[in-house]
Design a protein around this motif. Structure first.
Motif, PDB file in Angstrom:
ATOM      1  N   GLY A   1      -7.490   8.268  -8.114  1.00  0.00           N
ATOM      2  CA  GLY A   1      -6.540   8.670  -7.071  1.00  0.00           C
ATOM      3  C   GLY A   1      -5.094   8.635  -7.514  1.00  0.00           C
ATOM      4  N   THR A   2      -4.803   7.899  -8.597  1.00  0.00           N
ATOM      5  CA  THR A   2      -3.427   7.805  -9.102  1.00  0.00           C
ATOM      6  C   THR A   2      -3.262   8.497 -10.450  1.00  0.00           C
ATOM      7  N   TRP A   3      -4.299   9.194 -10.882  1.00  0.00           N
ATOM      8  CA  TRP A   3      -4.253   9.920 -12.153  1.00  0.00           C
ATOM      9  C   TRP A   3      -3.972   8.995 -13.333  1.00  0.00           C
TER      10      TRP A   3
ATOM     11  N   SER B   1     -10.412   5.430  -6.040  1.00  0.00           N
ATOM     12  CA  SER B   1      -9.079   5.496  -5.428  1.00  0.00           C
ATOM     13  C   SER B   1      -7.999   4.967  -6.364  1.00  0.00           C
ATOM     14  N   ASN B   2      -8.220   3.751  -6.865  1.00  0.00           N
ATOM     15  CA  ASN B   2      -7.169   3.088  -7.630  1.00  0.00           C
ATOM     16  C   ASN B   2      -6.851   3.800  -8.937  1.00  0.00           C
TER      17      ASN B   2
ATOM     18  N   ASN C   1       0.329   4.271  -4.885  1.00  0.00           N
ATOM     19  CA  ASN C   1       0.147   5.465  -5.721  1.00  0.00           C
ATOM     20  C   ASN C   1       1.347   5.733  -6.614  1.00  0.00           C
ATOM     21  N   LYS C   2       2.541   5.624  -6.045  1.00  0.00           N
ATOM     22  CA  LYS C   2       3.757   5.894  -6.821  1.00  0.00           C
ATOM     23  C   LYS C   2       3.886   4.924  -7.993  1.00  0.00           C
TER      24      LYS C   2
ATOM     25  N   TRP D   1       0.823  -1.201   0.000  1.00  0.00           N
ATOM     26  CA  TRP D   1       0.000   0.000   0.000  1.00  0.00           C
ATOM     27  C   TRP D   1       0.862   1.259   0.000  1.00  0.00           C
TER      28      TRP D   1
ATOM     29  N   SER E   1       0.590   5.295 -10.634  1.00  0.00           N
ATOM     30  CA  SER E   1       0.543   6.577 -11.345  1.00  0.00           C
ATOM     31  C   SER E   1       1.454   6.603 -12.565  1.00  0.00           C
TER      32      SER E   1
ATOM     33  N   TYR F   1      -5.736   2.063 -16.278  1.00  0.00           N
ATOM     34  CA  TYR F   1      -5.971   1.176 -15.142  1.00  0.00           C
ATOM     35  C   TYR F   1      -7.267   0.407 -15.361  1.00  0.00           C
TER      36      TYR F   1
END
Length: 257
Positions: free
Chosen positions: A155-157, A151-152, A124-125, A120, A128, A133
């Protein structure tokens, strides 16, 4: 009362006579695939708290909030193509079957149990870095749009490729140009060809992020927020009601167009 915590034993529901002033709220964030024994609840509950917009208390997994003024946006640098994070990878089920066909035409990095490890802290790192996705839900059900999108992906653009309820249902909550829906393509091969096309066309890809200048993403939050929502609903003085059948309401009105 959280349904997953009471659905295996009818005695989990308080057995003593209920004070006349006490309201019971049915809390559930799972689709019919996951939950069971709804018939136990007949005539017991006064309010519903779920991801369904027609619930007494609407509790989405996420939502878009409008900025007061348009914002300048910067899309993170993308060096990878398609990612999918999945905790329950069951061969043969519909979303896995779609993935198996899709990967014949485009490379997909799969993270989760039995695949590439991902903590977790690094989520994000790592995600992204991807352009796309796979926000694949485990069920097709009305308003069931989970953290896989909110979120997935958001949230990660990354640009979500969604599989679940209908495009029309998604567009009740997010702009139509904020995602790609598998139903827009005749086959997984056609979807793969479109993603590969977008990969080569930066201008066309960026258009899927234009909405971000107008809205920001607010995730559903923890259980504390749910308790606050219940308190607010009760404070506003709900009229007295009894829900004759949670099963009839939840299952009967839950089909997605």
């Amino acid at each position: 009362m959280h349904h997953v915590d009471i659905m295996y034993d009818k005695r989990s529901v308080p057995q003593e006579p209920r004070p006349h002033f006490q309201h019971w709220v049915w809390f559930n964030m799972e689709p019919p695939l996951i939950i069971t024994n709804l018939h136990w609840l007949d005539g017991l509950f006064n309010m519903t708290l779920t991801f369904r917009k027609d619930a007494d208390i609407f509790r989405p997994y996420g939502q878009l909030i409008a900025f007061k003024e348009p914002q300048n946006i910067t899309i993170p640098t993308k060096s990878k193509l398609v990612a999918w994070v999945v905790s329950k990878f069951y061969p043969g089920v519909w979303r896995t079957a779609y993935y198996e066909e899709l990967k014949k035409y485009i490379p997909i990095d799969v993270y989760g149990k039995g695949h590439i490890a991902l903590s977790w802290d690094d989520f994000n790192k790592t995600i992204s870095q991807y352009k796309f996705y796979l926000a694949f839900e485990n069920s097709v059900f009305k308003d069931y749009i989970t953290e896989k999108l909110w979120s997935n992906a958001f949230g990660t653009w990354t640009l979500p490729v969604v599989l679940g309820t209908s495009r029309e249902n998604y567009e009740r909550f997010v702009p139509g140009d904020a995602f790609i829906h598998v139903n827009d393509f005749p086959s997984p091969k056609d979807l793969a060809m479109y993603l590969l096309e977008l990969d080569k066309d930066d201008e066309k890809y960026r258009k899927y992020f234009n909405w971000r200048s107008r809205y920001y993403v607010k995730n559903g939050g923890g259980w504390q927020l749910s308790y606050c929502q219940v308190c607010m609903a009760l404070k506003n003085g709900p009229h007295y009601q009894v829900i004759p059948s949670i099963a009839k309401w939840f299952l009967g009105n839950g089909t997605s167009s």
